[in-house]
Design a protein around this motif. Structure first.
Motif, PDB file in Angstrom:
ATOM      1  N   GLY A  22       0.796  -1.220   0.000  1.00 35.99           N
ATOM      2  CA  GLY A  22       0.000   0.000   0.000  1.00 35.99           C
ATOM      3  C   GLY A  22       0.828   1.268   0.000  1.00 35.99           C
ATOM      4  O   GLY A  22       0.304   2.357   0.280  1.00 35.99           O
ATOM      5  N   LEU A  23       2.110   1.164  -0.309  1.00 35.14           N
ATOM      6  CA  LEU A  23       2.987   2.330  -0.318  1.00 35.14           C
ATOM      7  C   LEU A  23       2.682   3.220  -1.518  1.00 35.14           C
ATOM      8  O   LEU A  23       2.167   2.779  -2.541  1.00 35.14           O
ATOM      9  CB  LEU A  23       4.452   1.886  -0.370  1.00 35.14           C
ATOM     10  CG  LEU A  23       4.979   1.178   0.881  1.00 35.14           C
ATOM     11  CD1 LEU A  23       6.337   0.543   0.599  1.00 35.14           C
ATOM     12  CD2 LEU A  23       5.076   2.151   2.044  1.00 35.14           C
ATOM     13  N   ARG A  24       3.044   4.492  -1.380  1.00 38.37           N
ATOM     14  CA  ARG A  24       2.945   5.460  -2.470  1.00 38.37           C
ATOM     15  C   ARG A  24       4.226   6.273  -2.517  1.00 38.37           C
ATOM     16  O   ARG A  24       4.788   6.611  -1.474  1.00 38.37           O
ATOM     17  CB  ARG A  24       1.751   6.407  -2.264  1.00 38.37           C
ATOM     18  CG  ARG A  24       0.393   5.729  -2.356  1.00 38.37           C
ATOM     19  CD  ARG A  24      -0.737   6.721  -2.081  1.00 38.37           C
ATOM     20  NE  ARG A  24      -2.043   6.114  -2.179  1.00 38.37           N
ATOM     21  CZ  ARG A  24      -2.734   5.979  -3.311  1.00 38.37           C
ATOM     22  NH1 ARG A  24      -2.240   6.467  -4.447  1.00 38.37           N
ATOM     23  NH2 ARG A  24      -3.925   5.405  -3.310  1.00 38.37           N
ATOM     24  N   PHE A  25       4.687   6.587  -3.705  1.00 35.44           N
ATOM     25  CA  PHE A  25       5.843   7.462  -3.820  1.00 35.44           C
ATOM     26  C   PHE A  25       5.530   8.787  -3.138  1.00 35.44           C
ATOM     27  O   PHE A  25       4.432   9.326  -3.283  1.00 35.44           O
ATOM     28  CB  PHE A  25       6.210   7.708  -5.283  1.00 35.44           C
ATOM     29  CG  PHE A  25       6.687   6.486  -6.013  1.00 35.44           C
ATOM     30  CD1 PHE A  25       6.125   6.114  -7.225  1.00 35.44           C
ATOM     31  CD2 PHE A  25       7.709   5.702  -5.481  1.00 35.44           C
ATOM     32  CE1 PHE A  25       6.576   4.984  -7.901  1.00 35.44           C
ATOM     33  CE2 PHE A  25       8.157   4.580  -6.145  1.00 35.44           C
ATOM     34  CZ  PHE A  25       7.586   4.204  -7.354  1.00 35.44           C
ATOM     35  N   GLY A  26       6.489   9.286  -2.397  1.00 36.18           N
ATOM     36  CA  GLY A  26       6.281  10.515  -1.640  1.00 36.18           C
ATOM     37  C   GLY A  26       5.842  10.283  -0.214  1.00 36.18           C
ATOM     38  O   GLY A  26       5.788  11.229   0.574  1.00 36.18           O
ATOM     39  N   ASP A  27       5.533   9.015   0.142  1.00 33.91           N
ATOM     40  CA  ASP A  27       5.186   8.733   1.536  1.00 33.91           C
ATOM     41  C   ASP A  27       6.332   9.159   2.452  1.00 33.91           C
ATOM     42  O   ASP A  27       7.501   8.924   2.139  1.00 33.91           O
ATOM     43  CB  ASP A  27       4.946   7.231   1.742  1.00 33.91           C
ATOM     44  CG  ASP A  27       3.550   6.780   1.346  1.00 33.91           C
ATOM     45  OD1 ASP A  27       2.693   7.645   1.105  1.00 33.91           O
ATOM     46  OD2 ASP A  27       3.321   5.553   1.272  1.00 33.91           O
ATOM     47  N   PRO A  28       6.020   9.763   3.614  1.00 33.43           N
ATOM     48  CA  PRO A  28       7.080  10.101   4.568  1.00 33.43           C
ATOM     49  C   PRO A  28       7.673   8.821   5.154  1.00 33.43           C
ATOM     50  O   PRO A  28       7.017   7.776   5.215  1.00 33.43           O
ATOM     51  CB  PRO A  28       6.364  10.921   5.634  1.00 33.43           C
ATOM     52  CG  PRO A  28       4.941  10.477   5.559  1.00 33.43           C
ATOM     53  CD  PRO A  28       4.679  10.147   4.111  1.00 33.43           C
ATOM     54  N   ALA A  29       8.921   8.915   5.614  1.00 31.63           N
ATOM     55  CA  ALA A  29       9.620   7.734   6.124  1.00 31.63           C
ATOM     56  C   ALA A  29       8.841   7.060   7.244  1.00 31.63           C
ATOM     57  O   ALA A  29       8.743   5.826   7.300  1.00 31.63           O
ATOM     58  CB  ALA A  29      11.014   8.124   6.601  1.00 31.63           C
ATOM     59  N   GLU A  30       8.267   7.864   8.149  1.00 30.06           N
ATOM     60  CA  GLU A  30       7.523   7.256   9.258  1.00 30.06           C
ATOM     61  C   GLU A  30       6.281   6.534   8.751  1.00 30.06           C
ATOM     62  O   GLU A  30       5.853   5.511   9.312  1.00 30.06           O
ATOM     63  CB  GLU A  30       7.146   8.298  10.311  1.00 30.06           C
ATOM     64  CG  GLU A  30       6.263   9.435   9.826  1.00 30.06           C
ATOM     65  CD  GLU A  30       7.050  10.622   9.276  1.00 30.06           C
ATOM     66  OE1 GLU A  30       6.459  11.717   9.213  1.00 30.06           O
ATOM     67  OE2 GLU A  30       8.242  10.443   8.938  1.00 30.06           O
ATOM     68  N   GLY A  31       5.694   7.042   7.654  1.00 26.79           N
ATOM     69  CA  GLY A  31       4.545   6.375   7.048  1.00 26.79           C
ATOM     70  C   GLY A  31       4.939   5.064   6.395  1.00 26.79           C
ATOM     71  O   GLY A  31       4.187   4.084   6.426  1.00 26.79           O
ATOM     72  N   VAL A  32       6.129   5.025   5.798  1.00 30.56           N
ATOM     73  CA  VAL A  32       6.637   3.786   5.209  1.00 30.56           C
ATOM     74  C   VAL A  32       6.794   2.725   6.293  1.00 30.56           C
ATOM     75  O   VAL A  32       6.363   1.577   6.135  1.00 30.56           O
ATOM     76  CB  VAL A  32       7.984   4.041   4.497  1.00 30.56           C
ATOM     77  CG1 VAL A  32       8.629   2.725   4.061  1.00 30.56           C
ATOM     78  CG2 VAL A  32       7.786   4.958   3.296  1.00 30.56           C
ATOM     79  N   THR A  33       7.412   3.110   7.401  1.00 32.17           N
ATOM     80  CA  THR A  33       7.616   2.169   8.504  1.00 32.17           C
ATOM     81  C   THR A  33       6.285   1.644   9.024  1.00 32.17           C
ATOM     82  O   THR A  33       6.140   0.448   9.301  1.00 32.17           O
ATOM     83  CB  THR A  33       8.403   2.857   9.634  1.00 32.17           C
ATOM     84  OG1 THR A  33       9.718   3.182   9.157  1.00 32.17           O
ATOM     85  CG2 THR A  33       8.520   1.961  10.849  1.00 32.17           C
TER      86      THR A  33
END
Length: 315
Positions: A113-124
């Motif tokens: 469910g990732l998107r380019f531009g996601d913040p690092a904390e959102g990726v984690t």
């Protein structure tokens, strides 16, 4: 002819391609959807790369069967049935301008469910795991906005995310967890159960290993080759501290404590080695024999031929 199963729809999980033959219907369907029908680079039976990330934002790498087996074990599917089979070992997705100035973005859905531009904390948060390692990118400045590289372990996958200077997602790579990493994870899960088999009577035998600490030979060789006395002294201190920690762990019958002591030793030796390459082939072999002896005397169990230091060591 064997296949990996029926061709999926357009929303299949890209991680499902890992470990499959490049001739597997799932892999072929994915490549066709991104407009890639032939490899951009191929070494018969050894390596292949599909998809130019600057044109499609998508890349797929495959390894020869022998190398894949050595690193990851048996593949998930085979089709041509010969040793020349190529097995998918990595999948890359990148944003616009990530591979090189002007490169295109991958337009399909990203895994997790990732998107380019996601913040690092959102990726984690989306990955549901903390990064195992954080580092800086080796990409040339000016050629890519990528500055940081974070490594995660998610299920059976190694997930590498590349971040911009603003800590925004610019690329994601998926690969199977290699055999040493899987073994390390399995060991961590079994350490507490192993504690009952640690031998508290091994303290005298562990203490006797002080007489074979390899830094004694290093000092003798220092006069003939360029080995810094300061680094040898620091390595010597680490090795003696390791013996002390191993004895304490054995006395407590604690496999986790012995595991942590081994990790601290290896990480400390990494720091020394980064300064001037103190640890070459002979020194590495000597350290391996020494660490194995300590673990064996203490009753720390490993798989046959397993080197637990591979998870941490850089030498």
């Amino acid at each position: 002819m064997k296949t990996g199963g029926p061709a999926p729809d357009a929303q299949d999980d890209p991680a499902d391609l890992l470990g499959r033959s490049v001739h597997d219907e799932r892999v072929v369907a994915r490549l066709n959807r991104v407009g890639v029908t032939e490899p951009d680079t191929i070494i018969q039976g050894a390596f292949a790369a599909y998809g130019r990330s600057d044109e499609t934002g998508f890349g797929l790498s495959a390894e020869g069967l022998a190398l894949y087996r050595q690193t990851n074990g048996e593949p998930r599917s085979r089709v041509i049935g010969t040793e020349a089979e190529l097995i998918v070992s990595r999948i890359d997705f990148s944003d616009a301008g990530c591979a090189a100035p002007g490169s295109r973005a991958y337009e399909g859905p990203l895994p997790f469910g990732l998107r380019f531009g996601d913040p690092a904390e959102g990726v984690t948060k989306k990955l549901g795991a903390k990064p195992r390692r954080k580092g800086r990118s080796s990409d040339l400045p000016g050629r890519s906005p990528v500055v940081f590289v974070w490594n995660y372990e998610v299920g059976g996958l190694a997930v590498i995310v590349k971040l911009t200077a603003q800590h925004r997602l610019a690329a994601i790579y998926l690969a199977p967890l290699d055999r040493p990493t899987r073994q390390a994870r399995e060991r961590e899960a079994s350490l507490r159960a192993m504690s009952g088999r640690i031998d508290p009577t091994s303290l005298p035998r562990i203490e006797a290993l002080r007489s074979v600490v390899p830094t004694a030979r290093w000092r003798e060789a220092a006069a003939e080759v360029d080995m810094a006395e300061r680094d040898i002294a620091e390595a010597d201190r680490l090795l003696h501290c390791y013996l002390d920690a191993a004895k304490a762990a054995a006395a407590r019958r604690s496999a986790p404590a012995l595991h942590r002591a081994t990790q601290r030793l290896v990480l400390g030796l990494n720091r020394i080695n980064r300064r001037n390459g103190l640890i070459e082939t002979l020194e590495r072999d000597e350290l391996g024999v020494f660490i194995e002896a300590v673990l064996t005397e203490a009753g720390f169990e490993r798989a046959r031929g397993e080197d637990i230091t591979l998870t941490w060591r850089e030498w």
